[in-house]
Design a protein around this motif. Sequence first.
Motif, mmCIF file in Angstrom:
data_model
loop_
_atom_site.group_PDB
_atom_site.id
_atom_site.type_symbol
_atom_site.label_atom_id
_atom_site.label_comp_id
_atom_site.label_asym_id
_atom_site.label_seq_id
_atom_site.Cartn_x
_atom_site.Cartn_y
_atom_site.Cartn_z
ATOM 1 N N GLN A 170 5.007 8.680 6.195
ATOM 2 C CA GLN A 170 4.323 9.798 5.535
ATOM 3 C C GLN A 170 3.430 9.279 4.414
ATOM 4 O O GLN A 170 2.302 9.748 4.241
ATOM 5 C CB GLN A 170 5.348 10.786 4.971
ATOM 6 N N TYR A 171 3.930 8.313 3.664
ATOM 7 C CA TYR A 171 3.125 7.731 2.587
ATOM 8 C C TYR A 171 2.044 6.815 3.149
ATOM 9 O O TYR A 171 0.905 6.837 2.679
ATOM 10 C CB TYR A 171 4.024 6.969 1.606
ATOM 11 N N LEU A 172 2.385 6.028 4.146
ATOM 12 C CA LEU A 172 1.411 5.094 4.707
ATOM 13 C C LEU A 172 0.207 5.836 5.287
ATOM 14 O O LEU A 172 -0.932 5.368 5.182
ATOM 15 C CB LEU A 172 2.065 4.232 5.791
ATOM 16 N N LYS A 173 0.452 7.005 5.855
ATOM 17 C CA LYS A 173 -0.642 7.781 6.458
ATOM 18 C C LYS A 173 -1.618 8.318 5.413
ATOM 19 O O LYS A 173 -2.707 8.801 5.757
ATOM 20 C CB LYS A 173 -0.075 8.929 7.285
ATOM 21 N N ILE B 108 9.782 2.318 -1.247
ATOM 22 C CA ILE B 108 8.966 3.469 -1.620
ATOM 23 C C ILE B 108 9.701 4.206 -2.734
ATOM 24 O O ILE B 108 10.933 4.235 -2.776
ATOM 25 C CB ILE B 108 8.677 4.421 -0.440
ATOM 26 N N VAL B 109 8.943 4.783 -3.650
ATOM 27 C CA VAL B 109 9.503 5.469 -4.814
ATOM 28 C C VAL B 109 9.342 6.970 -4.621
ATOM 29 O O VAL B 109 8.240 7.456 -4.365
ATOM 30 C CB VAL B 109 8.805 5.011 -6.109
ATOM 31 N N LEU B 110 10.456 7.710 -4.759
ATOM 32 C CA LEU B 110 10.461 9.144 -4.472
ATOM 33 C C LEU B 110 10.617 10.008 -5.716
ATOM 34 O O LEU B 110 10.624 11.229 -5.617
ATOM 35 C CB LEU B 110 11.598 9.467 -3.484
ATOM 36 N N LYS B 111 10.733 9.369 -6.872
ATOM 37 C CA LYS B 111 10.887 10.074 -8.140
ATOM 38 C C LYS B 111 9.881 9.511 -9.131
ATOM 39 O O LYS B 111 9.346 8.413 -8.922
ATOM 40 C CB LYS B 111 12.319 9.898 -8.652
ATOM 41 N N ASP B 112 9.613 10.225 -10.205
ATOM 42 C CA ASP B 112 8.660 9.726 -11.193
ATOM 43 C C ASP B 112 9.147 8.392 -11.742
ATOM 44 O O ASP B 112 10.243 8.297 -12.308
ATOM 45 C CB ASP B 112 8.510 10.744 -12.334
ATOM 46 N N SER C 231 0.826 -1.199 0.000
ATOM 47 C CA SER C 231 0.000 0.000 0.000
ATOM 48 C C SER C 231 0.864 1.254 0.000
ATOM 49 O O SER C 231 0.629 2.195 -0.772
ATOM 50 C CB SER C 231 -0.931 -0.011 1.217
ATOM 51 N N ALA C 232 1.884 1.286 0.848
ATOM 52 C CA ALA C 232 2.793 2.440 0.890
ATOM 53 C C ALA C 232 3.568 2.581 -0.413
ATOM 54 O O ALA C 232 3.784 3.697 -0.915
ATOM 55 C CB ALA C 232 3.752 2.295 2.068
ATOM 56 N N LEU C 233 3.980 1.448 -0.993
ATOM 57 C CA LEU C 233 4.733 1.481 -2.255
ATOM 58 C C LEU C 233 3.910 2.107 -3.371
ATOM 59 O O LEU C 233 4.367 3.042 -4.048
ATOM 60 C CB LEU C 233 5.162 0.062 -2.644
ATOM 61 N N VAL C 234 2.700 1.619 -3.606
ATOM 62 C CA VAL C 234 1.913 2.146 -4.732
ATOM 63 C C VAL C 234 1.498 3.596 -4.480
ATOM 64 O O VAL C 234 1.382 4.382 -5.431
ATOM 65 C CB VAL C 234 0.689 1.261 -5.061
ATOM 66 N N LYS C 235 1.288 3.963 -3.205
ATOM 67 C CA LYS C 235 0.954 5.360 -2.907
ATOM 68 C C LYS C 235 2.120 6.268 -3.247
ATOM 69 O O LYS C 235 1.934 7.354 -3.823
ATOM 70 C CB LYS C 235 0.582 5.523 -1.432
ATOM 71 N N SER C 236 3.335 5.837 -2.933
ATOM 72 C CA SER C 236 4.509 6.649 -3.248
ATOM 73 C C SER C 236 4.694 6.782 -4.758
ATOM 74 O O SER C 236 5.088 7.847 -5.254
ATOM 75 C CB SER C 236 5.763 6.042 -2.612
ATOM 76 N N ILE C 237 4.388 5.718 -5.487
ATOM 77 C CA ILE C 237 4.482 5.791 -6.953
ATOM 78 C C ILE C 237 3.463 6.792 -7.496
ATOM 79 O O ILE C 237 3.784 7.639 -8.338
ATOM 80 C CB ILE C 237 4.261 4.388 -7.574
ATOM 81 N N GLU C 238 2.239 6.689 -7.010
ATOM 82 C CA GLU C 238 1.163 7.573 -7.483
ATOM 83 C C GLU C 238 1.505 9.042 -7.262
ATOM 84 O O GLU C 238 1.362 9.870 -8.183
ATOM 85 C CB GLU C 238 -0.130 7.239 -6.761
ATOM 86 N N LEU C 239 1.950 9.380 -6.074
ATOM 87 C CA LEU C 239 2.164 10.793 -5.730
ATOM 88 C C LEU C 239 3.360 11.412 -6.437
ATOM 89 O O LEU C 239 3.472 12.637 -6.506
ATOM 90 C CB LEU C 239 2.316 10.932 -4.215
ATOM 91 N N VAL D 243 -4.932 3.860 -4.291
ATOM 92 C CA VAL D 243 -4.530 4.745 -5.394
ATOM 93 C C VAL D 243 -5.679 4.960 -6.377
ATOM 94 O O VAL D 243 -6.682 4.242 -6.356
ATOM 95 C CB VAL D 243 -3.309 4.163 -6.144
ATOM 96 N N SER D 244 -5.493 5.938 -7.262
ATOM 97 C CA SER D 244 -6.513 6.300 -8.241
ATOM 98 C C SER D 244 -6.745 5.175 -9.245
ATOM 99 O O SER D 244 -5.799 4.639 -9.828
ATOM 100 C CB SER D 244 -6.081 7.567 -8.985
ATOM 101 N N LYS D 245 -8.013 4.855 -9.465
ATOM 102 C CA LYS D 245 -8.355 3.836 -10.463
ATOM 103 C C LYS D 245 -8.130 4.347 -11.878
ATOM 104 O O LYS D 245 -8.058 3.556 -12.823
ATOM 105 C CB LYS D 245 -9.804 3.390 -10.270
#
Length: 298
Positions: free
Chosen positions: A260-263, A117-121, A22-30, A59-61
């Motif tokens: 921060q992403y998990l929240k 977690i991914v921090l860049k595009d 969940s945290a991983l995909v959220k970091s990718i999305e943002l 994340v966004s569908k």
Amino acid sequence: MKTSDPITLVVATDNFYAILLSALVKSIELNHKSGEKIHVHVIDDGISSKNIKLISETVSKDMFTFFWHKTNTVVPKDVKFPDDISALPITVYMRLFAPYLIPKETKKMLYLDVDMIVLKDISELWNVDLGDKLFAAVQDRCATMLSKWGGVANYKELGLQADDAYFNSGLLLLDPIRWRAMDVPNKVIKVISENTKYAKWPDQYGLNVVLVNQWVMLDPRWNAFADNKYEDPFLVHYLNIKPIFKSYKSQPEYYDLFHQYLKQTPYKNFRVLSNRHLMLRKVITRISKKIGALKRKK
């Protein structure tokens, strides 16, 4: 590859570590700004229906589409995993079979360990040119085959060179068509089975032996190990104790980044787990692997 083509991402997890996904995909999305759709293929080793729902809602569908693959449908029935010496879960072997579960026409795929977690595009990683190489990865901390604590201890017997670069298998950007044509999984499993006492990190050991010098070396910031400090990391990899445990010992700023992403996910009220959970997790993993080994010997 057309810019309209989706980014194909494969991950593997069991139910215990589903929260990391969940945290991983959220970091990718943002951090994804270039517009490509992202297809996430999840190798599901017993994820509960509740966690599948929560991860899907993270994340966004419009950007993400999830595909769920049960472990027993990913690995061919005739494949026998080695009785390795590690305490790692069986899901570490799933990366070997990831290219077999995506659409056959897919020309590129990205495999990520779930403890990242991914921090860049992510499109900047996706667009790395493989040239004539099979895949791209980041050099591991032990750097070469010759390492006192990692690497390939019996490199000489295997015909390798001491200074051959050694990669971390947590991130693999690869050509799935060539991967399948080369029959990589069976070659890797054979190498591990024949050299079990040397395979401390089994899948990584086998991959480095079989695919030596067939890879593009990425900027190390694309696989920044959480126990080291990096300036402007692109992706953080929680190699050791995960940030869901109180006993986390890596860099504190990366612990804060994870949370921060998990929240910003449906797991926002998650409470960090005690060390007892971590020890229990290791015991369960070792027992399940021993049971599996006994079954395979029957």
